[in-house]
Design a protein around this motif. Structure first.
Motif, PDB file in Angstrom:
ATOM      1  N   ARG A 115      53.545 -76.287 -25.017  1.00  0.00           N
ATOM      2  CA  ARG A 115      53.573 -77.425 -24.768  1.00  0.00           C
ATOM      3  C   ARG A 115      54.142 -78.332 -26.022  1.00  0.00           C
ATOM      4  O   ARG A 115      54.903 -79.694 -25.806  1.00  0.00           O
ATOM      5  N   GLN A 116      53.697 -78.261 -26.702  1.00  0.00           N
ATOM      6  CA  GLN A 116      53.858 -79.153 -27.624  1.00  0.00           C
ATOM      7  C   GLN A 116      55.591 -79.571 -28.320  1.00  0.00           C
ATOM      8  O   GLN A 116      55.798 -81.201 -28.195  1.00  0.00           O
ATOM      9  N   ASN A 117      56.246 -78.495 -27.948  1.00  0.00           N
ATOM     10  CA  ASN A 117      57.690 -78.529 -28.448  1.00  0.00           C
ATOM     11  C   ASN A 117      58.454 -79.349 -27.418  1.00  0.00           C
ATOM     12  O   ASN A 117      59.028 -79.823 -27.539  1.00  0.00           O
ATOM     13  N   LEU A 118      58.011 -79.159 -25.727  1.00  0.00           N
ATOM     14  CA  LEU A 118      58.553 -79.817 -25.198  1.00  0.00           C
ATOM     15  C   LEU A 118      57.888 -81.197 -25.243  1.00  0.00           C
ATOM     16  O   LEU A 118      59.171 -81.376 -24.752  1.00  0.00           O
ATOM     17  N   LYS A 119      57.253 -81.335 -25.280  1.00  0.00           N
ATOM     18  CA  LYS A 119      56.902 -82.819 -25.613  1.00  0.00           C
ATOM     19  C   LYS A 119      57.272 -83.520 -26.859  1.00  0.00           C
ATOM     20  O   LYS A 119      58.249 -84.630 -26.209  1.00  0.00           O
ATOM     21  N   ASP A 120      57.554 -83.115 -27.787  1.00  0.00           N
ATOM     22  CA  ASP A 120      58.420 -83.491 -29.437  1.00  0.00           C
ATOM     23  C   ASP A 120      59.719 -83.326 -28.631  1.00  0.00           C
ATOM     24  O   ASP A 120      60.724 -84.662 -28.437  1.00  0.00           O
ATOM     25  N   VAL A 121      60.292 -82.397 -27.636  1.00  0.00           N
ATOM     26  CA  VAL A 121      62.149 -83.085 -27.486  1.00  0.00           C
ATOM     27  C   VAL A 121      62.165 -83.802 -26.776  1.00  0.00           C
ATOM     28  O   VAL A 121      63.040 -84.567 -26.289  1.00  0.00           O
ATOM     29  N   PHE A 122      61.450 -84.100 -25.377  1.00  0.00           N
ATOM     30  CA  PHE A 122      61.493 -84.621 -23.743  1.00  0.00           C
ATOM     31  C   PHE A 122      61.269 -86.045 -25.133  1.00  0.00           C
ATOM     32  O   PHE A 122      61.560 -87.021 -24.446  1.00  0.00           O
ATOM     33  N   ASN A 123      60.332 -86.262 -26.053  1.00  0.00           N
ATOM     34  CA  ASN A 123      60.160 -88.335 -26.452  1.00  0.00           C
ATOM     35  C   ASN A 123      61.095 -88.067 -27.117  1.00  0.00           C
ATOM     36  O   ASN A 123      61.480 -89.538 -27.269  1.00  0.00           O
ATOM     37  N   LEU A 124      62.117 -87.033 -27.542  1.00  0.00           N
ATOM     38  CA  LEU A 124      63.436 -87.571 -28.976  1.00  0.00           C
ATOM     39  C   LEU A 124      64.259 -87.186 -27.517  1.00  0.00           C
ATOM     40  O   LEU A 124      64.233 -88.653 -28.119  1.00  0.00           O
ATOM     41  N   ALA A 125      64.121 -87.133 -26.331  1.00  0.00           N
ATOM     42  CA  ALA A 125      65.074 -87.410 -25.373  1.00  0.00           C
ATOM     43  C   ALA A 125      65.558 -88.726 -25.181  1.00  0.00           C
ATOM     44  O   ALA A 125      66.001 -89.703 -24.924  1.00  0.00           O
ATOM     45  N   LEU A 126      63.644 -89.713 -24.895  1.00  0.00           N
ATOM     46  CA  LEU A 126      63.806 -90.905 -24.517  1.00  0.00           C
ATOM     47  C   LEU A 126      63.502 -92.464 -25.580  1.00  0.00           C
ATOM     48  O   LEU A 126      63.735 -93.161 -25.366  1.00  0.00           O
ATOM     49  N   LYS A 127      63.126 -91.331 -27.143  1.00  0.00           N
ATOM     50  CA  LYS A 127      63.116 -91.904 -28.310  1.00  0.00           C
ATOM     51  C   LYS A 127      65.548 -92.284 -28.314  1.00  0.00           C
ATOM     52  O   LYS A 127      65.763 -93.843 -28.655  1.00  0.00           O
TER      53      LYS A 127
ATOM     54  N   VAL B 178      55.630 -82.507 -18.506  1.00  0.00           N
ATOM     55  CA  VAL B 178      55.477 -81.215 -19.631  1.00  0.00           C
ATOM     56  C   VAL B 178      54.856 -80.508 -18.492  1.00  0.00           C
ATOM     57  O   VAL B 178      54.359 -78.846 -18.006  1.00  0.00           O
ATOM     58  N   ASP B 179      53.878 -80.989 -17.958  1.00  0.00           N
ATOM     59  CA  ASP B 179      53.124 -80.155 -17.294  1.00  0.00           C
ATOM     60  C   ASP B 179      52.990 -79.758 -15.761  1.00  0.00           C
ATOM     61  O   ASP B 179      53.111 -78.694 -15.556  1.00  0.00           O
ATOM     62  N   GLU B 180      54.340 -80.640 -15.194  1.00  0.00           N
ATOM     63  CA  GLU B 180      54.438 -80.078 -14.183  1.00  0.00           C
ATOM     64  C   GLU B 180      56.097 -78.837 -13.714  1.00  0.00           C
ATOM     65  O   GLU B 180      55.785 -77.734 -13.685  1.00  0.00           O
ATOM     66  N   MET B 181      56.421 -79.711 -15.783  1.00  0.00           N
ATOM     67  CA  MET B 181      57.531 -78.668 -16.077  1.00  0.00           C
ATOM     68  C   MET B 181      56.548 -76.823 -16.042  1.00  0.00           C
ATOM     69  O   MET B 181      57.106 -76.009 -15.661  1.00  0.00           O
ATOM     70  N   LEU B 182      55.823 -76.891 -17.367  1.00  0.00           N
ATOM     71  CA  LEU B 182      54.893 -75.821 -17.100  1.00  0.00           C
ATOM     72  C   LEU B 182      54.442 -74.972 -16.021  1.00  0.00           C
ATOM     73  O   LEU B 182      54.474 -73.631 -15.764  1.00  0.00           O
ATOM     74  N   SER B 183      53.593 -76.748 -14.730  1.00  0.00           N
ATOM     75  CA  SER B 183      52.500 -75.400 -13.900  1.00  0.00           C
ATOM     76  C   SER B 183      54.238 -74.862 -13.093  1.00  0.00           C
ATOM     77  O   SER B 183      54.240 -73.976 -12.376  1.00  0.00           O
TER      78      SER B 183
ATOM     79  N   GLY C 297      68.265 -73.795 -18.426  1.00  0.00           N
ATOM     80  CA  GLY C 297      68.378 -74.705 -16.788  1.00  0.00           C
ATOM     81  C   GLY C 297      67.610 -76.079 -16.588  1.00  0.00           C
ATOM     82  O   GLY C 297      67.636 -76.771 -16.245  1.00  0.00           O
ATOM     83  N   SER C 298      66.046 -75.409 -16.484  1.00  0.00           N
ATOM     84  CA  SER C 298      65.226 -76.532 -15.837  1.00  0.00           C
ATOM     85  C   SER C 298      65.440 -77.383 -17.017  1.00  0.00           C
ATOM     86  O   SER C 298      64.898 -78.711 -16.357  1.00  0.00           O
ATOM     87  N   PHE C 299      64.945 -77.068 -17.996  1.00  0.00           N
ATOM     88  CA  PHE C 299      64.829 -77.535 -18.791  1.00  0.00           C
ATOM     89  C   PHE C 299      65.888 -79.266 -19.599  1.00  0.00           C
ATOM     90  O   PHE C 299      66.375 -80.170 -19.688  1.00  0.00           O
ATOM     91  N   LEU C 300      67.301 -78.312 -19.674  1.00  0.00           N
ATOM     92  CA  LEU C 300      68.428 -78.969 -19.491  1.00  0.00           C
ATOM     93  C   LEU C 300      68.558 -80.578 -18.881  1.00  0.00           C
ATOM     94  O   LEU C 300      69.067 -81.597 -18.896  1.00  0.00           O
TER      95      LEU C 300
ATOM     96  N   LYS D 148      72.833 -71.611 -27.620  1.00  0.00           N
ATOM     97  CA  LYS D 148      72.246 -69.962 -28.059  1.00  0.00           C
ATOM     98  C   LYS D 148      71.301 -69.214 -28.770  1.00  0.00           C
ATOM     99  O   LYS D 148      70.324 -68.597 -28.325  1.00  0.00           O
ATOM    100  N   ASN D 149      70.918 -70.242 -29.567  1.00  0.00           N
ATOM    101  CA  ASN D 149      69.688 -69.793 -30.451  1.00  0.00           C
ATOM    102  C   ASN D 149      68.692 -70.654 -29.384  1.00  0.00           C
ATOM    103  O   ASN D 149      67.113 -70.188 -29.395  1.00  0.00           O
ATOM    104  N   VAL D 150      68.963 -71.822 -28.975  1.00  0.00           N
ATOM    105  CA  VAL D 150      67.308 -71.945 -28.061  1.00  0.00           C
ATOM    106  C   VAL D 150      66.859 -71.069 -26.885  1.00  0.00           C
ATOM    107  O   VAL D 150      65.635 -70.784 -26.810  1.00  0.00           O
ATOM    108  N   ASN D 151      68.103 -70.731 -26.787  1.00  0.00           N
ATOM    109  CA  ASN D 151      67.906 -69.268 -25.715  1.00  0.00           C
ATOM    110  C   ASN D 151      67.398 -68.157 -25.910  1.00  0.00           C
ATOM    111  O   ASN D 151      67.105 -67.486 -25.393  1.00  0.00           O
ATOM    112  N   MET D 152      67.896 -67.862 -27.080  1.00  0.00           N
ATOM    113  CA  MET D 152      67.281 -67.265 -27.844  1.00  0.00           C
ATOM    114  C   MET D 152      65.517 -66.748 -28.180  1.00  0.00           C
ATOM    115  O   MET D 152      64.748 -65.980 -27.846  1.00  0.00           O
TER     116      MET D 152
END
Length: 129
Positions: free
Chosen positions: A13-25, A109-114, A86-89, A53-57
């Motif tokens: 959850r924290q990793n997803l939040k960090d990346v989404f916040n970076l995309a917003l920033k 993030v809550d919706e994605m994880l759910s 794919g959903s993340f991207l 590929k690294n992220v997928n791994m």
């Protein structure tokens, strides 16, 4: 009860939040990564492919670990990791294009994880006691 420090979803959850916040920033950087035209710059293509590929791994490793911990059901980790990626991207794409107006990263993030884990998480992981 599950100790939050050891619960794998806390870290995810924290990793997803960090990346989404970076995309917003930094929407410009996110736009370059998401909409990069392949074939124009081969060295940049290679950098992005290596990154994806690294992220997928990492996703595959997490799935395998969670299967071993009996946290999620057995699944085809190749297919599921691609679905997660794919959903993340797509969410990042929707953030940078403005198609996703939701600015509350916690809600995203809550919706994605759910969505991602309702079909994978074993019910017994959520039972108390």
């Amino acid at each position: 009860a599950i100790d939050n420090e050891e619960f794998p979803l806390v870290q995810l959850r924290q990793n997803l939040k960090d990346v989404f916040n970076l995309a917003l920033k930094d929407k410009e950087l996110a736009t370059i990564v998401i909409f990069h035209p392949y074939g124009v710059n081969k060295s940049f293509d290679e950098i992005l492919e290596k990154f994806f590929k690294n992220v997928n791994m990492l996703i595959k490793r997490a799935l395998i670990r969670w299967i071993k911990l009996n946290f999620i059901r057995n699944c085809d980790v190749d297919i599921v990791s691609s679905l997660v990626m794919g959903s993340f991207l797509q969410v990042i794409r929707d953030i940078v294009t403005g198609n996703l107006r939701e600015k509350d990263v916690d809600k995203v993030v809550d919706e994605m994880l759910s969505l991602m884990f309702r079909g994978l998480v074993r019910w017994l992981c959520f039972q108390q006691g």
